[in-house]
Design a protein around this motif. Structure first.
Motif, short mmCIF file in Angstrom:
data_model
loop_
_atom_site.label_atom_id
_atom_site.label_comp_id
_atom_site.label_asym_id
_atom_site.label_seq_id
_atom_site.Cartn_x
_atom_site.Cartn_y
_atom_site.Cartn_z
N GLY A 338 0.79 -1.22 0.00
CA GLY A 338 0.00 0.00 0.00
C GLY A 338 0.83 1.27 0.00
O GLY A 338 0.27 2.38 -0.10
N THR A 339 2.15 1.14 0.10
CA THR A 339 3.03 2.31 0.10
C THR A 339 3.01 3.00 -1.27
O THR A 339 2.99 2.35 -2.30
N THR A 340 3.02 4.33 -1.25
CA THR A 340 3.22 5.12 -2.47
C THR A 340 4.60 5.75 -2.40
O THR A 340 4.90 6.51 -1.48
N GLN A 360 6.37 -5.90 -3.59
CA GLN A 360 5.03 -6.11 -4.13
C GLN A 360 3.99 -5.31 -3.35
O GLN A 360 4.18 -4.98 -2.19
N GLY A 361 2.88 -5.02 -4.03
CA GLY A 361 1.75 -4.38 -3.35
C GLY A 361 1.92 -2.90 -3.11
O GLY A 361 1.13 -2.30 -2.37
N ALA A 362 2.94 -2.28 -3.70
CA ALA A 362 3.15 -0.84 -3.55
C ALA A 362 2.92 -0.15 -4.90
O ALA A 362 2.82 -0.80 -5.94
N PHE A 363 2.87 1.18 -4.87
CA PHE A 363 2.63 1.96 -6.08
C PHE A 363 3.76 2.97 -6.23
O PHE A 363 4.23 3.55 -5.24
N PHE A 364 4.19 3.22 -7.47
CA PHE A 364 5.38 4.01 -7.70
C PHE A 364 5.13 5.12 -8.72
O PHE A 364 4.54 4.90 -9.77
N LEU A 365 5.60 6.33 -8.35
CA LEU A 365 5.45 7.51 -9.20
C LEU A 365 6.82 8.06 -9.58
O LEU A 365 7.72 8.15 -8.74
N PRO A 403 -0.75 16.76 -3.76
CA PRO A 403 -1.17 17.42 -2.52
C PRO A 403 -0.12 17.23 -1.42
O PRO A 403 0.73 16.34 -1.49
N SER A 404 -0.19 18.05 -0.42
CA SER A 404 0.71 17.91 0.73
C SER A 404 0.44 16.59 1.44
O SER A 404 -0.69 16.11 1.50
N ALA A 405 1.50 16.01 1.99
CA ALA A 405 1.43 14.76 2.75
C ALA A 405 0.70 13.66 1.98
O ALA A 405 -0.16 12.98 2.51
N SER A 406 1.09 13.45 0.72
CA SER A 406 0.38 12.49 -0.13
C SER A 406 1.20 11.25 -0.50
O SER A 406 0.65 10.30 -1.06
N VAL A 407 2.48 11.23 -0.19
CA VAL A 407 3.29 10.05 -0.51
C VAL A 407 3.97 9.53 0.76
O VAL A 407 4.24 10.28 1.70
N VAL A 440 5.30 17.20 0.33
CA VAL A 440 4.44 16.11 -0.17
C VAL A 440 4.63 14.81 0.61
O VAL A 440 3.86 13.86 0.44
N LEU A 441 5.63 14.76 1.50
CA LEU A 441 5.89 13.53 2.27
C LEU A 441 4.99 13.45 3.49
O LEU A 441 4.80 14.44 4.21
N CYS A 442 4.43 12.27 3.73
CA CYS A 442 3.57 12.05 4.89
C CYS A 442 4.40 12.04 6.18
O CYS A 442 5.58 11.73 6.17
#
Length: 540
Positions: A338-340, A360-365, A403-407, A440-442
């Motif tokens: 679930g990590t971005t 596995q199971g994470a999303f990457f930008l 958005p702020s605090a989004s990754v 942008v970092l949580c």
């Protein structure tokens, strides 16, 4: 007729299937039997026995040893782990597929022997004798290691393309054996001329041409004999020990290097192997490559397990940042399901590819302002078949469209030197870049940056601890003639501090109060060093 000697090695009680006996083939003799039956027997034994632990070592780039130690423990359940500069030694029963999954190593070797450094006499004749005696030692160690290596190669043969290549190569070797016999003798007399004796075991680039290794062992009947595991109890049996076509790849340093160069050592060791073990020298197309590293710290011998270096990534089409370094950076980001993860200056996408392949199971930008680099990254993502896990967007790191605090994590290789134009360098832009990443970092997220030594020193000034050190430096150097300082462990000349600059940096440090330094790691990029900085965001 097949004479098969077996040993009962293990038995255990299974609640569903009852008592199961595990048989290990110790030795066999092929007495005019058909080959397919023999293979069938060995394959049956493979399915019923667990691979016993073997001793290996990996080579690693400078500074990567600590990452490799953690990786072999977590991925391979390795034990008896130890490391020296450039190498990590460990024991594991993991199969070859898991061994191939190591990402922070350069190459993997089956350990033949690891000895204390040798004292070489000044007399050349005596020195050669000492080296040969020290390197060869007990013949059985070599034969057992060769048999173990053959077991690993047999497991690799499950790959059909490798099978075909090995079969054709072995057939060609036997057709040319008679013609090569004279050349082999000449090569031994000439000191294994042409052997890759200067191979650097500690750092081998991704693009370097790899050494081809074949899985067959040469037999007397002109065919590839099947590998066999020789146990200690069978010493008394009358049998023919396994043999191989080989070449020596030697690297030396310290006192030994003052007496002999690598090629001379290759000749001395190769001659000893031929005379004492009965193996045959083959420089162009060997079965086995014996890698030797002699130094003032130790004497290490090993046989490469894989034809290609582990650092070679088959899923990367266009290379950028060294893949082992990229993986190490990603491993510090604490990725979970679930990590971005964001790389706001992704270049050709190496960091994103390493992350998506192993987590596995994470999303990457991935963002980048350079359209040409972004196109290469897209081609890499397509080539690796990771388009569903990685999204690429053209955007500036100075204005991240999120958005702020989004990754949850940010991993980034900050370009060394000038980036935007000839008048603005990365030192000037670094505070604004860091500020946008922090936005942008949580909270609880990790920021991992790769910096040049110069940028690393510059970045440290933006945190309170380093600013206090800077103030102390000013007080202690007020009356010094030379106000210039040098950073520890670098050759970077620093700009002299001034009170005005310090006040400005103290003000800037308040902007990054939410980022807490959480480790610095110095690694080698080959021609230069770099530093990996890790930060954790603890507040908004």
């Amino acid at each position: 007729m097949l004479l098969l000697v077996v040993k009962l090695t293990e038995s255990h009680q299974n609640q569903n299937t009852g008592q199961v006996a595990v048989l290990q083939i110790i030795r066999f003799k092929n007495v005019s039997t058909n080959r397919s039956c023999l293979q069938q027997e060995v394959e049956m034994s493979q399915t019923s026995c667990v691979l016993r632990p073997y001793r290996y070592f990996c080579t690693a780039g400078k500074g990567m040893e600590q990452f490799l130690v953690q990786e072999v423990i977590s991925k391979l359940a390795a034990f008896d782990v130890e490391h020296v500069q450039g190498k990590v030694f460990f024991t594991t029963s993991a199969n070859v597929k898991k061994l191939q999954g190591l990402k922070s190593a350069e190459r993997l070797f089956l350990l033949l022997k690891k000895e204390p450094p040798m004292n070489v006499p000044w007399n050349t004749g005596k020195a050669k004798h000492v080296i040969q005696k020290k390197i060869i030692g007990d013949d059985r160690v070599w034969m057992d290691t060769l048999s173990t290596w053959q077991i690993l190669q047999r497991d690799l043969n499950d790959n059909s393309s490798y099978k075909s290549k090995t079969k054709n190569s072995q057939k060609r070797k036997w057709e040319e054996e008679d013609k090569k016999e004279h050349n082999k003798k000449m090569n031994l007399e000439g000191g294994l001329v042409g052997s890759p004796s200067q191979v650097d075991l500690e750092r081998i680039p991704d693009h370097q041409e790899s050494i081809e290794l074949d899985s067959g062992i040469c037999g007397d009947d002109g065919k590839s004999s099947l590998c066999e595991k020789v146990s200690q109890e069978d010493v008394s049996l009358n049998h023919k020990e396994p043999s191989a076509l080989f070449r020596v790849s030697c690297r030396c340093s310290g006192s030994v290097a003052k007496r002999f160069n690598a090629q001379e050592l290759g000749q001395i060791i190769g001659t000893a192997i031929t005379e004492q073990l009965g193996w045959k020298a083959e420089l162009r197309d060997p079965d086995v490559e014996v890698n030797v590293h002699l130094s003032d710290e130790n004497c290490v011998l090993g046989i490469p397990v894989f034809r290609l270096p582990l650092a070679h990534r088959t899923y990367i089409k266009t290379t950028g940042l060294r893949s082992t370094i990229a993986w190490a950076m990603v491993s510090l980001a604490d990725i979970k399901a679930g990590t971005t993860l964001l790389d706001p200056m992704c270049g050709v996408g190496t960091i994103l590819l390493e992350a998506a392949e192993d987590w596995q199971g994470a999303f990457f930008l991935g963002f980048d302002i350079n359209e040409s680099q972004l196109k290469k990254a897209y081609n890499n993502v397509q080539f690796a078949n990771l388009t569903e896990k990685i999204d690429l967007i053209r955007a500036s790191v100075m204005d991240i469209p999120l958005p702020s605090a989004s990754v949850d994590a940010i991993v980034c290789d900050i370009p060394f030197g000038r980036k935007f134009n000839s008048e603005t360098d990365m030192r000037t832009m670094l505070p604004d870049i860091l500020k946008e990443m922090e936005r942008v970092l949580c909270v609880g997220g990790n920021l991992v940056l790769l910096l040049s030594p110069q940028l690393s020193v510059h970045l440290k000034k933006y945190f309170n601890k380093e600013c206090k050190a800077a103030n102390n430096a000013i007080s202690s150097s007020e009356h010094a003639e030379d106000a210039g300082t040098s950073s520890q462990n670098t050759n970077v000349k620093m700009v002299p501090f001034t009170r005005e600059a310090t006040l400005k940096e103290n003000s800037l440090s308040k902007q990054f109060a939410s980022l807490i330094p959480n480790g610095t790691y110095r690694v080698s990029l080959g021609a230069t060093d770099a530093l990996i900085h890790r930060y954790k965001k603890v507040s908004i």
